[in-house]
Design an enzyme around this catalytic site. Structure first.
Site, PDB file in Angstrom:
ATOM      1  N   ASP A  40       0.866  -1.269   0.030  1.00  0.00           N
ATOM      2  CA  ASP A  40       0.347  -0.330   0.251  1.00  0.00           C
ATOM      3  C   ASP A  40       0.693   1.475  -0.427  1.00  0.00           C
ATOM      4  O   ASP A  40       2.096   0.964   0.740  1.00  0.00           O
ATOM      5  CB  ASP A  40      -1.159  -0.017   0.820  1.00  0.00           C
ATOM      6  CG  ASP A  40      -2.152   0.680   1.040  1.00  0.00           C
ATOM      7  OD1 ASP A  40      -2.335   1.611   0.654  1.00  0.00           O
ATOM      8  OD2 ASP A  40      -2.885   0.944   2.431  1.00  0.00           O
ATOM      9  N   HIS A  51       2.652   3.188  -9.066  1.00  0.00           N
ATOM     10  CA  HIS A  51       2.483   1.810  -9.288  1.00  0.00           C
ATOM     11  C   HIS A  51       3.527   1.587  -9.759  1.00  0.00           C
ATOM     12  O   HIS A  51       4.350   0.555  -9.673  1.00  0.00           O
ATOM     13  CB  HIS A  51       1.366   2.100 -10.053  1.00  0.00           C
ATOM     14  CG  HIS A  51       0.202   2.146  -9.269  1.00  0.00           C
ATOM     15  ND1 HIS A  51      -0.278   1.163  -7.857  1.00  0.00           N
ATOM     16  CD2 HIS A  51      -0.789   2.950  -9.440  1.00  0.00           C
ATOM     17  CE1 HIS A  51      -1.526   2.019  -6.933  1.00  0.00           C
ATOM     18  NE2 HIS A  51      -2.090   2.641  -8.883  1.00  0.00           N
ATOM     19  N   LEU A  60      11.391 -20.614  -4.686  1.00  0.00           N
ATOM     20  CA  LEU A  60      10.458 -19.279  -3.948  1.00  0.00           C
ATOM     21  C   LEU A  60       8.592 -19.406  -4.659  1.00  0.00           C
ATOM     22  O   LEU A  60       8.797 -19.065  -6.517  1.00  0.00           O
ATOM     23  CB  LEU A  60      11.014 -17.852  -3.343  1.00  0.00           C
ATOM     24  CG  LEU A  60      10.165 -16.679  -3.509  1.00  0.00           C
ATOM     25  CD1 LEU A  60       9.403 -16.651  -2.168  1.00  0.00           C
ATOM     26  CD2 LEU A  60       9.985 -15.742  -3.815  1.00  0.00           C
TER      27      LEU A  60
HETATM   28  C1  FPP Z   1      -2.338   0.417  -3.075  1.00  0.00           C
HETATM   29  O1  FPP Z   1      -2.019   1.482  -3.252  1.00  0.00           O
HETATM   30  C2  FPP Z   1      -1.624  -0.639  -4.382  1.00  0.00           C
HETATM   31  C3  FPP Z   1      -1.694  -0.825  -5.989  1.00  0.00           C
HETATM   32  C4  FPP Z   1      -3.738  -1.162  -5.534  1.00  0.00           C
HETATM   33  C5  FPP Z   1      -1.757  -1.602  -6.180  1.00  0.00           C
HETATM   34  C6  FPP Z   1       0.098  -2.420  -6.074  1.00  0.00           C
HETATM   35  C7  FPP Z   1       0.247  -2.959  -7.028  1.00  0.00           C
HETATM   36  C8  FPP Z   1       1.529  -3.237  -6.650  1.00  0.00           C
HETATM   37  C9  FPP Z   1       2.540  -2.944  -5.928  1.00  0.00           C
HETATM   38  C10 FPP Z   1       2.641  -3.530  -8.684  1.00  0.00           C
HETATM   39  C11 FPP Z   1       2.514  -4.575  -8.223  1.00  0.00           C
HETATM   40  C12 FPP Z   1       3.085  -5.593  -9.431  1.00  0.00           C
HETATM   41  C13 FPP Z   1       2.671  -6.450 -10.166  1.00  0.00           C
HETATM   42  C14 FPP Z   1       4.482  -6.781 -10.213  1.00  0.00           C
HETATM   43  C15 FPP Z   1       1.619  -7.197 -10.497  1.00  0.00           C
HETATM   44  P1  FPP Z   1      -2.370   2.644  -3.082  1.00  0.00           P
HETATM   45  O2  FPP Z   1      -3.265   2.896  -4.354  1.00  0.00           O
HETATM   46  O3  FPP Z   1      -3.709   3.078  -2.687  1.00  0.00           O
HETATM   47  O4  FPP Z   1      -2.139   3.725  -3.055  1.00  0.00           O
HETATM   48  P2  FPP Z   1      -2.367   4.946  -1.431  1.00  0.00           P
HETATM   49  O5  FPP Z   1      -3.270   4.745  -0.686  1.00  0.00           O
HETATM   50  O6  FPP Z   1      -1.607   6.263  -1.182  1.00  0.00           O
HETATM   51  O7  FPP Z   1      -3.586   6.199  -2.191  1.00  0.00           O
END
Ligand code: FPP
Length: 263
Positions: free
Chosen positions: A38, A55, A149
């Site tokens: 997150d 992201h 893994l």
């Molecule tokens: C939440 O942060 C994150 C997500 C909804 C997406 C997570 C995805 C990745 C970290 C990349 C994934 C990579 C692969 C290879 C599949 P948020 O957007 O809610 O952050 P915020 O709360 O600060 O707005």
């Protein structure tokens, strides 16, 4: 002078982190680590960048943590990459998120194969765009003979939906005489979940200071140790990962019982 001092401190700290990371294997390593990644949006916002830049940086962090988990001999790493609720985000952000597995696997699949990583996915495949599924299926196929893994992506995953689906499946098997209702117990129910091939997570990490589960692995996390950090996911690295494992190693896991020496 001040900069030199900062540089020296940073150097000391990184040596310290490397040392602490090496020490981790002397104590029990969690077999299955699950992470709610997150804070990508806030990471981008702080830099006046579009949310998707966060992201993208978060994707690089996935690579970093996969390597570290593999080095430690962790058996499974489950990453919450897209929840069933994330469809509510702006279309452009959803499309970007759905392209990330392709970019990640397009770039890193050869290394994952080489490093003996097994790629897996859990989540509802319906609604996931074909191009995303194709990239993930290719990676699953390419790594299926590996036995290192397990890198398990939770993609279009929601725990309540998973549990409901499992209940439907159980009822169906009871109706068809495949399962005896009286035999149904926690162990058997677990085999109806998307995680049937995995042990329950030993450690759950959530970044960005939010302290909630957000519909993630509600059944599987019943006895998991939780570790929360203010660190935003794109900033999460060796230091924070080491700290999380150290915290895990300091916990006393009793699974509802008492420590054996207390008996
Ligand atoms: C939440 O942060 C994150 C997500 C909804 C997406 C997570 C995805 C990745 C970290 C990349 C994934 C990579 C692969 C290879 C599949 P948020 O957007 O809610 O952050 P915020 O709360 O600060 O707005």
């Amino acid at each position: 002078m001040l900069n030199k001092l900062k540089q020296w401190k940073r150097q000391q700290n990184s040596e310290d982190v490397d040392e602490r990371f090496q020490e981790l294997v002397k104590h029990p390593i969690p077999g299955h680590v699950a992470i709610i990644m997150d804070g990508n949006g806030r990471w981008a916002q702080k830099r006046a960048l579009p949310r998707v830049a966060g992201h993208h940086e978060g994707m690089k962090c996935v690579r970093r943590i996969t390597k570290l988990a593999n080095e430690l001999g962790i058996e499974a790493l489950t990453l919450y990459a897209f929840s069933t609720e994330n469809w509510k985000r702006p279309k452009m952000e959803v499309e970007f998120l759905m392209k990330l597995p392709e970019e990640f696997l397009g770039t890193f699949l050869p290394e994952l194969v080489e490093e003996n990583v097994q790629v897996k996915m859990m989540g509802n495949k319906e609604d996931i765009p074909p191009h995303t599924l194709k990239a993930v299926s290719k990676a699953i196929e390419a790594t299926k003979d590996n036995d290192g893994l397990i890198l398990n992506f939770a993609l279009n995953y929601g725990s309540r939906a998973e549990i409901l689906d499992s209940i439907r499946h159980v009822l169906n098997d009871i109706q068809n005489g495949i399962l005896d209702e009286k035999q149904l117990n926690e162990e058997i129910f677990s085999t109806y979940l998307m995680t049937k091939e995995l042990k329950d997570p030993d450690l759950l990490i959530r970044t960005s200071g939010e302290i909630r589960l957000s519909n993630f692995m509600l059944w599987q996390l019943a006895y998991t140790e939780f570790w929360f950090t203010e660190c935003l996911w794109p900033d999460f690295g060796k230091e924070q990962f080491t700290e999380a494992i150290e915290a895990y190693q300091g916990r006393s896991r009793r699974f509802g019982g008492i420590k054996s020496e207390e008996s």
